[in-house]
Design a protein around this motif. Structure first.
Motif, PDB file in Angstrom:
ATOM      1  N   SER A   1       0.857  -1.182   0.000  1.00 13.80           N
ATOM      2  CA  SER A   1       0.000   0.000   0.000  1.00 13.80           C
ATOM      3  C   SER A   1       0.895   1.234   0.000  1.00 13.80           C
ATOM      4  O   SER A   1       1.852   1.306   0.761  1.00 13.80           O
ATOM      5  CB  SER A   1      -0.906  -0.011   1.238  1.00 13.80           C
ATOM      6  N   ILE A   2       0.592   2.183  -0.889  1.00 12.46           N
ATOM      7  CA  ILE A   2       1.450   3.363  -1.051  1.00 12.46           C
ATOM      8  C   ILE A   2       0.636   4.641  -0.881  1.00 12.46           C
ATOM      9  O   ILE A   2      -0.443   4.778  -1.446  1.00 12.46           O
ATOM     10  CB  ILE A   2       2.126   3.377  -2.438  1.00 12.46           C
ATOM     11  N   VAL A   3       1.156   5.575  -0.092  1.00 13.75           N
ATOM     12  CA  VAL A   3       0.569   6.910   0.062  1.00 13.75           C
ATOM     13  C   VAL A   3       1.614   7.927  -0.366  1.00 13.75           C
ATOM     14  O   VAL A   3       2.730   7.936   0.167  1.00 13.75           O
ATOM     15  CB  VAL A   3       0.146   7.182   1.515  1.00 13.75           C
ATOM     16  N   VAL A   4       1.277   8.764  -1.327  1.00 10.26           N
ATOM     17  CA  VAL A   4       2.156   9.865  -1.728  1.00 10.26           C
ATOM     18  C   VAL A   4       1.715  11.105  -0.960  1.00 10.26           C
ATOM     19  O   VAL A   4       0.547  11.489  -1.005  1.00 10.26           O
ATOM     20  CB  VAL A   4       2.079  10.115  -3.247  1.00 10.26           C
ATOM     21  N   ASP A   5       2.639  11.713  -0.217  1.00 11.07           N
ATOM     22  CA  ASP A   5       2.304  12.871   0.613  1.00 11.07           C
ATOM     23  C   ASP A   5       1.799  14.016  -0.267  1.00 11.07           C
ATOM     24  O   ASP A   5       2.542  14.551  -1.094  1.00 11.07           O
ATOM     25  CB  ASP A   5       3.544  13.316   1.391  1.00 11.07           C
ATOM     26  N   PRO A   6       0.538  14.428  -0.101  1.00 11.81           N
ATOM     27  CA  PRO A   6      -0.019  15.477  -0.964  1.00 11.81           C
ATOM     28  C   PRO A   6       0.547  16.862  -0.683  1.00 11.81           C
ATOM     29  O   PRO A   6       0.346  17.779  -1.479  1.00 11.81           O
ATOM     30  CB  PRO A   6      -1.521  15.419  -0.651  1.00 11.81           C
ATOM     31  N   ASP A   7       1.255  17.022   0.438  1.00 15.66           N
ATOM     32  CA  ASP A   7       1.810  18.329   0.786  1.00 15.66           C
ATOM     33  C   ASP A   7       3.248  18.515   0.322  1.00 15.66           C
ATOM     34  O   ASP A   7       3.840  19.556   0.570  1.00 15.66           O
ATOM     35  CB  ASP A   7       1.719  18.541   2.303  1.00 15.66           C
ATOM     36  N   PHE A  15       4.848   7.102   1.703  1.00 17.41           N
ATOM     37  CA  PHE A  15       4.715   6.130   2.790  1.00 17.41           C
ATOM     38  C   PHE A  15       4.339   4.797   2.149  1.00 17.41           C
ATOM     39  O   PHE A  15       3.409   4.733   1.349  1.00 17.41           O
ATOM     40  CB  PHE A  15       3.627   6.546   3.772  1.00 17.41           C
ATOM     41  N   VAL A  16       5.050   3.736   2.520  1.00 17.88           N
ATOM     42  CA  VAL A  16       4.808   2.431   1.907  1.00 17.88           C
ATOM     43  C   VAL A  16       4.570   1.389   2.988  1.00 17.88           C
ATOM     44  O   VAL A  16       5.380   1.232   3.907  1.00 17.88           O
ATOM     45  CB  VAL A  16       6.004   2.005   1.022  1.00 17.88           C
ATOM     46  N   GLY A  17       3.446   0.688   2.883  1.00 14.05           N
ATOM     47  CA  GLY A  17       3.141  -0.415   3.789  1.00 14.05           C
ATOM     48  C   GLY A  17       3.481  -1.724   3.121  1.00 14.05           C
ATOM     49  O   GLY A  17       3.033  -2.000   2.006  1.00 14.05           O
ATOM     50  N   ASN A  18       4.278  -2.552   3.789  1.00 12.63           N
ATOM     51  CA  ASN A  18       4.758  -3.810   3.225  1.00 12.63           C
ATOM     52  C   ASN A  18       4.093  -4.972   3.946  1.00 12.63           C
ATOM     53  O   ASN A  18       3.963  -4.954   5.171  1.00 12.63           O
ATOM     54  CB  ASN A  18       6.282  -3.865   3.381  1.00 12.63           C
ATOM     55  N   GLY A  22       6.213  -3.911   7.551  1.00 11.19           N
ATOM     56  CA  GLY A  22       5.785  -2.702   8.231  1.00 11.19           C
ATOM     57  C   GLY A  22       5.667  -1.499   7.312  1.00 11.19           C
ATOM     58  O   GLY A  22       5.531  -1.625   6.098  1.00 11.19           O
ATOM     59  N   VAL A  23       5.755  -0.306   7.911  1.00 15.58           N
ATOM     60  CA  VAL A  23       5.591   0.948   7.170  1.00 15.58           C
ATOM     61  C   VAL A  23       6.932   1.659   7.056  1.00 15.58           C
ATOM     62  O   VAL A  23       7.663   1.814   8.041  1.00 15.58           O
ATOM     63  CB  VAL A  23       4.575   1.870   7.862  1.00 15.58           C
ATOM     64  N   TRP A  24       7.247   2.133   5.848  1.00 17.44           N
ATOM     65  CA  TRP A  24       8.492   2.831   5.554  1.00 17.44           C
ATOM     66  C   TRP A  24       8.179   4.182   4.925  1.00 17.44           C
ATOM     67  O   TRP A  24       7.137   4.372   4.312  1.00 17.44           O
ATOM     68  CB  TRP A  24       9.361   2.008   4.609  1.00 17.44           C
TER      69      TRP A  24
END
Length: 227
Positions: A1-7, A15-18, A22-24
């Motif tokens: 799961s990947i989140v690209v920081d919108p700010d 942010f990457v969930g593996n 865990g989260v990196w």
């Protein structure tokens, strides 16, 4: 799961969930990484979502629950209020009902309204899979849909959060038009299937795509359907 920081105007902060790591976080587009969840009791990160209305709030769902023999059990849902620096387990999810979170969506206007899909995983018929909803940031949950199969995907219409779709292994697609309060079958035209992944077109939200594995045993061909 990947989140690209919108700010981050450069789009270099992710942010990457593996599923077993865990989260990196990276601030240089993947050149270097920082591990954010070294103290968590499980590294099985299945889904990671940032609130659209408050970017400091993130939710992390743990546990695989997709039927693979090497799946890692989770420890419910974790929440961060400082953009992933620290994480706290939602005590309301520290139980077998939330051992495997498959998907998580957040109301774009209210970070306290969260809906998740769950899988029983190795627990089999001892615990039902389903869809759960909280309106108080995870303090309390109400189960809105129950099945002894697996709810594997859950999405909301990007133009109307009250319009939601989910997939049930072996059953097909279900939908809610009232913000998760009730669900109905929406599988006309799709044959008996295993895992289904769905997406709503952002340019025309009446158009929905489904990637479908035909047959209930998960070993048939994959086909693409559109509604």
């Amino acid at each position: 799961s990947i989140v690209v920081d919108p700010d981050d105007a450069t789009f270099n902060t992710w942010f990457v969930g593996n599923v077993s790591g865990g989260v990196w976080k990276t601030t240089d587009a993947g050149t270097s990484w920082t591990h954010l969840t070294t103290s968590l009791p499980t590294l099985a990160t299945s889904v990671l979502v940032m609130s659209e209305s408050n970017h400091n709030i993130m939710y992390m769902g743990t546990g695989e629950g997709f039927g693979n023999l090497d799946q890692i059990q989770g420890s419910g849902i974790w929440k961060s209020t400082d953009r992933g620096v620290t994480w706290n387990q939602l005590s309301s999810t520290a139980n077998s009902n939330f051992q495997n979170i498959t998907r998580l969506i957040i109301d774009p206007n209210d970070p306290n309204i969260v809906i998740v899909s769950t899988s029983a995983g190795f627990q089999g018929l001892l615990v039902s899979s389903g869809i759960w909803k909280t309106i108080d940031g995870g303090v309390n949950w109400t189960q809105k849909y129950s099945t002894y199969s697996t709810v594997e995907d859950l999405i909301a219409n990007p133009g109307n959060f009250n319009s939601q779709y989910a997939t049930v292994n072996g059953s097909g697609i279900i939908k809610s038009l009232n913000g998760d309060n009730s669900w109905i079958s929406s599988s006309s035209g799709i044959p008996l299937s295993a895992r289904i992944e769905i997406a709503v077109a952002s340019t025309d939200t009446s158009k929905i795509y489904a990637s479908v594995v035909i047959s209930s045993f998960g070993n048939g061909p994959a086909k693409l359907y559109v509604s």
